[in-house]
Motif scaffolding. Structure first.
Motif, PDB file in Angstrom:
ATOM      1  N   LEU A   1       0.826  -1.210   0.000  1.00  0.00           N
ATOM      2  CA  LEU A   1       0.000   0.000   0.000  1.00  0.00           C
ATOM      3  C   LEU A   1       0.861   1.262   0.000  1.00  0.00           C
ATOM      4  O   LEU A   1       0.480   2.282  -0.586  1.00  0.00           O
ATOM      5  CB  LEU A   1      -0.933  -0.012   1.210  1.00  0.00           C
ATOM      6  N   LYS A   2       2.022   1.198   0.635  1.00  0.00           N
ATOM      7  CA  LYS A   2       2.934   2.335   0.590  1.00  0.00           C
ATOM      8  C   LYS A   2       3.369   2.613  -0.843  1.00  0.00           C
ATOM      9  O   LYS A   2       3.406   3.770  -1.290  1.00  0.00           O
ATOM     10  CB  LYS A   2       4.155   2.072   1.462  1.00  0.00           C
ATOM     11  N   ASN A   3       3.687   1.564  -1.596  1.00  0.00           N
ATOM     12  CA  ASN A   3       4.079   1.742  -2.995  1.00  0.00           C
ATOM     13  C   ASN A   3       2.942   2.355  -3.813  1.00  0.00           C
ATOM     14  O   ASN A   3       3.177   3.178  -4.701  1.00  0.00           O
ATOM     15  CB  ASN A   3       4.489   0.390  -3.596  1.00  0.00           C
ATOM     16  N   GLU A   4       1.704   1.969  -3.512  1.00  0.00           N
ATOM     17  CA  GLU A   4       0.555   2.535  -4.220  1.00  0.00           C
ATOM     18  C   GLU A   4       0.413   4.021  -3.934  1.00  0.00           C
ATOM     19  O   GLU A   4       0.109   4.822  -4.825  1.00  0.00           O
ATOM     20  CB  GLU A   4      -0.723   1.793  -3.822  1.00  0.00           C
ATOM     21  N   ILE A   5       0.630   4.419  -2.678  1.00  0.00           N
ATOM     22  CA  ILE A   5       0.553   5.839  -2.315  1.00  0.00           C
ATOM     23  C   ILE A   5       1.629   6.629  -3.042  1.00  0.00           C
ATOM     24  O   ILE A   5       1.377   7.699  -3.602  1.00  0.00           O
ATOM     25  CB  ILE A   5       0.684   6.008  -0.788  1.00  0.00           C
ATOM     26  N   GLU A   6       2.851   6.107  -3.046  1.00  0.00           N
ATOM     27  CA  GLU A   6       3.954   6.823  -3.691  1.00  0.00           C
ATOM     28  C   GLU A   6       3.734   6.917  -5.196  1.00  0.00           C
ATOM     29  O   GLU A   6       4.034   7.938  -5.823  1.00  0.00           O
ATOM     30  CB  GLU A   6       5.280   6.123  -3.384  1.00  0.00           C
TER      31      GLU A   6
ATOM     32  N   ARG B   1      -5.051   8.286  -4.226  1.00  0.00           N
ATOM     33  CA  ARG B   1      -4.211   8.391  -3.021  1.00  0.00           C
ATOM     34  C   ARG B   1      -5.084   8.400  -1.764  1.00  0.00           C
ATOM     35  O   ARG B   1      -4.789   7.735  -0.771  1.00  0.00           O
ATOM     36  CB  ARG B   1      -3.361   9.662  -3.110  1.00  0.00           C
ATOM     37  N   ARG B   2      -6.162   9.162  -1.798  1.00  0.00           N
ATOM     38  CA  ARG B   2      -7.050   9.230  -0.638  1.00  0.00           C
ATOM     39  C   ARG B   2      -7.666   7.854  -0.353  1.00  0.00           C
ATOM     40  O   ARG B   2      -7.771   7.439   0.803  1.00  0.00           O
ATOM     41  CB  ARG B   2      -8.138  10.265  -0.873  1.00  0.00           C
TER      42      ARG B   2
ATOM     43  N   THR C   1      -6.411   4.942  -1.046  1.00  0.00           N
ATOM     44  CA  THR C   1      -5.395   4.028  -0.501  1.00  0.00           C
ATOM     45  C   THR C   1      -5.200   4.263   0.987  1.00  0.00           C
ATOM     46  O   THR C   1      -5.076   3.309   1.768  1.00  0.00           O
ATOM     47  CB  THR C   1      -4.063   4.203  -1.253  1.00  0.00           C
ATOM     48  N   PHE C   2      -5.197   5.535   1.406  1.00  0.00           N
ATOM     49  CA  PHE C   2      -5.093   5.815   2.847  1.00  0.00           C
ATOM     50  C   PHE C   2      -6.328   5.286   3.582  1.00  0.00           C
ATOM     51  O   PHE C   2      -6.227   4.792   4.712  1.00  0.00           O
ATOM     52  CB  PHE C   2      -4.938   7.317   3.088  1.00  0.00           C
ATOM     53  N   ALA C   3      -7.501   5.391   2.949  1.00  0.00           N
ATOM     54  CA  ALA C   3      -8.721   4.874   3.571  1.00  0.00           C
ATOM     55  C   ALA C   3      -8.643   3.364   3.756  1.00  0.00           C
ATOM     56  O   ALA C   3      -9.121   2.821   4.767  1.00  0.00           O
ATOM     57  CB  ALA C   3      -9.933   5.248   2.727  1.00  0.00           C
ATOM     58  N   VAL C   4      -8.027   2.654   2.797  1.00  0.00           N
ATOM     59  CA  VAL C   4      -7.842   1.209   2.929  1.00  0.00           C
ATOM     60  C   VAL C   4      -6.935   0.896   4.117  1.00  0.00           C
ATOM     61  O   VAL C   4      -7.201  -0.024   4.903  1.00  0.00           O
ATOM     62  CB  VAL C   4      -7.265   0.624   1.628  1.00  0.00           C
ATOM     63  N   LEU C   5      -5.876   1.684   4.280  1.00  0.00           N
ATOM     64  CA  LEU C   5      -4.994   1.492   5.438  1.00  0.00           C
ATOM     65  C   LEU C   5      -5.771   1.639   6.740  1.00  0.00           C
ATOM     66  O   LEU C   5      -5.518   0.921   7.717  1.00  0.00           O
ATOM     67  CB  LEU C   5      -3.845   2.510   5.395  1.00  0.00           C
ATOM     68  N   GLY C   6      -6.713   2.583   6.771  1.00  0.00           N
ATOM     69  CA  GLY C   6      -7.500   2.783   7.983  1.00  0.00           C
ATOM     70  C   GLY C   6      -8.409   1.623   8.323  1.00  0.00           C
ATOM     71  O   GLY C   6      -8.833   1.466   9.479  1.00  0.00           O
ATOM     72  N   GLU C   7      -8.721   0.791   7.331  1.00  0.00           N
ATOM     73  CA  GLU C   7      -9.568  -0.375   7.578  1.00  0.00           C
ATOM     74  C   GLU C   7      -8.769  -1.595   8.038  1.00  0.00           C
ATOM     75  O   GLU C   7      -9.343  -2.549   8.556  1.00  0.00           O
ATOM     76  CB  GLU C   7     -10.336  -0.738   6.300  1.00  0.00           C
ATOM     77  N   LEU C   8      -7.454  -1.576   7.842  1.00  0.00           N
ATOM     78  CA  LEU C   8      -6.612  -2.728   8.184  1.00  0.00           C
ATOM     79  C   LEU C   8      -5.977  -2.498   9.551  1.00  0.00           C
ATOM     80  O   LEU C   8      -5.002  -1.764   9.694  1.00  0.00           O
ATOM     81  CB  LEU C   8      -5.522  -2.922   7.113  1.00  0.00           C
ATOM     82  N   ARG C   9      -6.541  -3.086  10.553  1.00  0.00           N
ATOM     83  CA  ARG C   9      -6.052  -2.879  11.924  1.00  0.00           C
ATOM     84  C   ARG C   9      -4.878  -3.815  12.181  1.00  0.00           C
ATOM     85  O   ARG C   9      -5.015  -4.874  12.809  1.00  0.00           O
ATOM     86  CB  ARG C   9      -7.185  -3.108  12.923  1.00  0.00           C
ATOM     87  N   SER C  10      -3.726  -3.404  11.661  1.00  0.00           N
ATOM     88  CA  SER C  10      -2.515  -4.198  11.851  1.00  0.00           C
ATOM     89  C   SER C  10      -1.392  -3.278  12.303  1.00  0.00           C
ATOM     90  O   SER C  10      -1.360  -2.091  11.946  1.00  0.00           O
ATOM     91  CB  SER C  10      -2.120  -4.906  10.540  1.00  0.00           C
ATOM     92  N   PRO C  11      -0.455  -3.781  13.105  1.00  0.00           N
ATOM     93  CA  PRO C  11       0.653  -2.939  13.570  1.00  0.00           C
ATOM     94  C   PRO C  11       1.526  -2.438  12.425  1.00  0.00           C
ATOM     95  O   PRO C  11       2.100  -1.337  12.528  1.00  0.00           O
ATOM     96  CB  PRO C  11       1.439  -3.864  14.519  1.00  0.00           C
ATOM     97  N   ASP C  12       1.645  -3.204  11.351  1.00  0.00           N
ATOM     98  CA  ASP C  12       2.435  -2.735  10.209  1.00  0.00           C
ATOM     99  C   ASP C  12       1.817  -1.473   9.602  1.00  0.00           C
ATOM    100  O   ASP C  12       2.530  -0.537   9.230  1.00  0.00           O
ATOM    101  CB  ASP C  12       2.519  -3.828   9.145  1.00  0.00           C
ATOM    102  N   CYS C  13       0.486  -1.459   9.505  1.00  0.00           N
ATOM    103  CA  CYS C  13      -0.186  -0.285   8.942  1.00  0.00           C
ATOM    104  C   CYS C  13      -0.083   0.907   9.892  1.00  0.00           C
ATOM    105  O   CYS C  13       0.058   2.049   9.456  1.00  0.00           O
ATOM    106  CB  CYS C  13      -1.648  -0.607   8.646  1.00  0.00           C
TER     107      CYS C  13
END
Length: 439
Positions: A17-22, A40-41, A43-55
């Motif tokens: 997901l970081k690569n997608e944002i960049e 871009r927005r 992709t950040f919203a997808v990160l907000g749905e993934l409750r993982s320490p990496d995100c």
């Protein structure tokens, strides 16, 4: 839920997901395309749905990211997006991390204060003095993943970082925000008048509205916007470019629909695209000008029919999307031009006759034998612009669909018989000498 768990289980999901944002950010910088801004927005919203320490760790890095490819875009161009740090903060707040939610007060400086709080929180997590857990979960995490809860207990923020505002303060803030919105709109109107672009001119044509404003101020703002729109010498060219853009988008969407049965990769009803045409009609109805009438008349000959509309057997999915030429007739009717051509109502569904009469109306304007005016106004126009009020207006002609019925035939026969009888009587009197010739 299963899809989210499956994605979290993928190794390197945060890096992907970081690569997608960049990638999206580079495309914004290079192409200035709003589609990439949206990507871009999302992709950040997808990160907000993934409750993982990496995100969480990835979003923590973006809290300090000030990059914003849209900060230098002049007013009136594409809508400005937010920098990455804003999207990262929104994503973290969606994750429902316990102990980090101060109350929202609605104050204008709250966003900045919340941003500072998140930075402090992330710094504590990185330094190892704080752990966190997700709402409803039982596992504690540090910057590198799960940790021993007994070794590093989570820290709580139990007190609100800002006091609740006084009602009078909230009222003053709301009033000031409205004043600022009006100031920004008036500045936008001036900027558009100096440097018009298609997006800015269409926004200007739609005007400014906020239901919280008084009616008198709304009318004043509308008058200012309308005057500014009409004062732009080539305003109709910008509207025409927008119309052609909408039509080309329809052509592309229709080709996909006929081939794949989808629109934009989704199973959508084609009639949903009617809103695009409807917005155009709203602009033309509210900002009717002679230049726009002349421009719309061009489309009366555009018989492209991307959706396969048929008058007799209309598909219920596309009945609202007739050929572009028929849209032009509708647009002219929305512009309140008078007098209208005959049979402007679609009598008995005769769409071809209706369109033919609009074309005849246009041709009469071209030849100079007809003028028109806008409803409620006295100034008359032809396709070249204003004309003298003494120029005659062609009266509506008999509709092409009119055919003599039995009553009309009988009436015409009675009138003809009466005329012939009167002529015969006079002739007989003259022959018999009952009527002396005039000297």
């Amino acid at each position: 839920m299963k899809a989210r768990e499956a994605m979290i289980a993928l190794p390197g999901h945060a890096a992907y997901l970081k690569n997608e944002i960049e990638r999206a950010l580079r495309n914004e910088i290079d192409g200035k395309q709003p589609d990439f801004m949206h990507e871009r927005r999302v992709t950040f919203a997808v990160l907000g749905e993934l409750r993982s320490p990496d995100c969480v760790a990835l979003l923590g890095k973006y809290l300090e990211d000030q990059r914003d490819p849209w900060k230098d875009v002049p007013r009136g161009e594409w809508p400005r997006s937010a920098p990455n740090r804003t999207y990262a903060q929104e994503a973290l707040e969606k994750m429902e991390i316990e102990g980090i939610y101060p109350p929202r007060t609605g104050l204008p400086w709250e966003q900045s204060a919340r941003a500072d709080l998140w930075k402090i929180w992330m710094a504590q997590v990185r330094s190892g003095v704080r752990t966190y857990r997700f709402k409803g979960g039982h596992e504690d995490y540090g910057i590198d993943g799960p940790v021993d809860a007994e070794r590093i207990p989570p820290l709580e923020i139990s007190q609100p970082f800002l006091p609740a505002p006084h009602p009078d303060e909230v009222a003053w803030i709301e009033k000031r925000q409205l004043e600022k919105a009006v100031e920004d709109w008036r500045e936008f109107v001036k900027d558009t008048a100096r440097n018009p672009t298609r997006q800015a001119v269409m926004k200007l044509a739609r005007g400014f509205y906020d239901k919280r404003l008084e009616k008198e101020l709304l009318e004043e703002l509308w008058a200012e916007s309308s005057d500014a729109f009409r004062a732009i010498p080539n305003h109709a060219d910008f509207v025409e470019a927008e119309i052609r853009s909408v039509f080309e988008a329809e052509m592309i969407a229709a080709a996909e629909f006929h081939t794949l049965g989808t629109i934009g990769g989704r199973e959508l009803n084609p009639s949903g695209m009617y809103s695009m045409r409807s917005r155009l009609n709203d602009v033309l109805a509210s900002q009717h000008t002679p230049d726009c009438v002349r421009m719309v008349c061009k489309f009366l000959d555009d018989d492209r029919n991307p959706w396969g509309y048929k008058e007799k057997t209309r598909d219920t999915n596309i009945e609202l999307l007739p050929p572009f030429s028929m849209w032009a007739g509708n647009a002219l009717a929305c512009m309140l031009v008078e007098p209208l051509p005959p049979t402007t109502e679609r009598v008995k569904g005769d769409q071809k006759l209706w369109l033919r009469n609009w074309r005849k109306w246009r041709d009469q304007l071209k030849s100079g034998v007809r003028t028109y005016h806008f409803k409620g106004e006295t100034q008359r126009y032809d396709l070249n612009g204003p004309v003298s009020p003494f120029v005659a207006v062609l009266p509506p002609s008999v509709p092409d669909s009119w055919k003599p019925t039995g009553w009309w035939i009988a009436l015409a026969g009675v009138e003809l018989g009466a005329v012939l009888a009167l002529v015969g009587l006079k002739r007989r009197k003259r022959i018999l000498g009952e009527e002396s010739p005039r000297v």
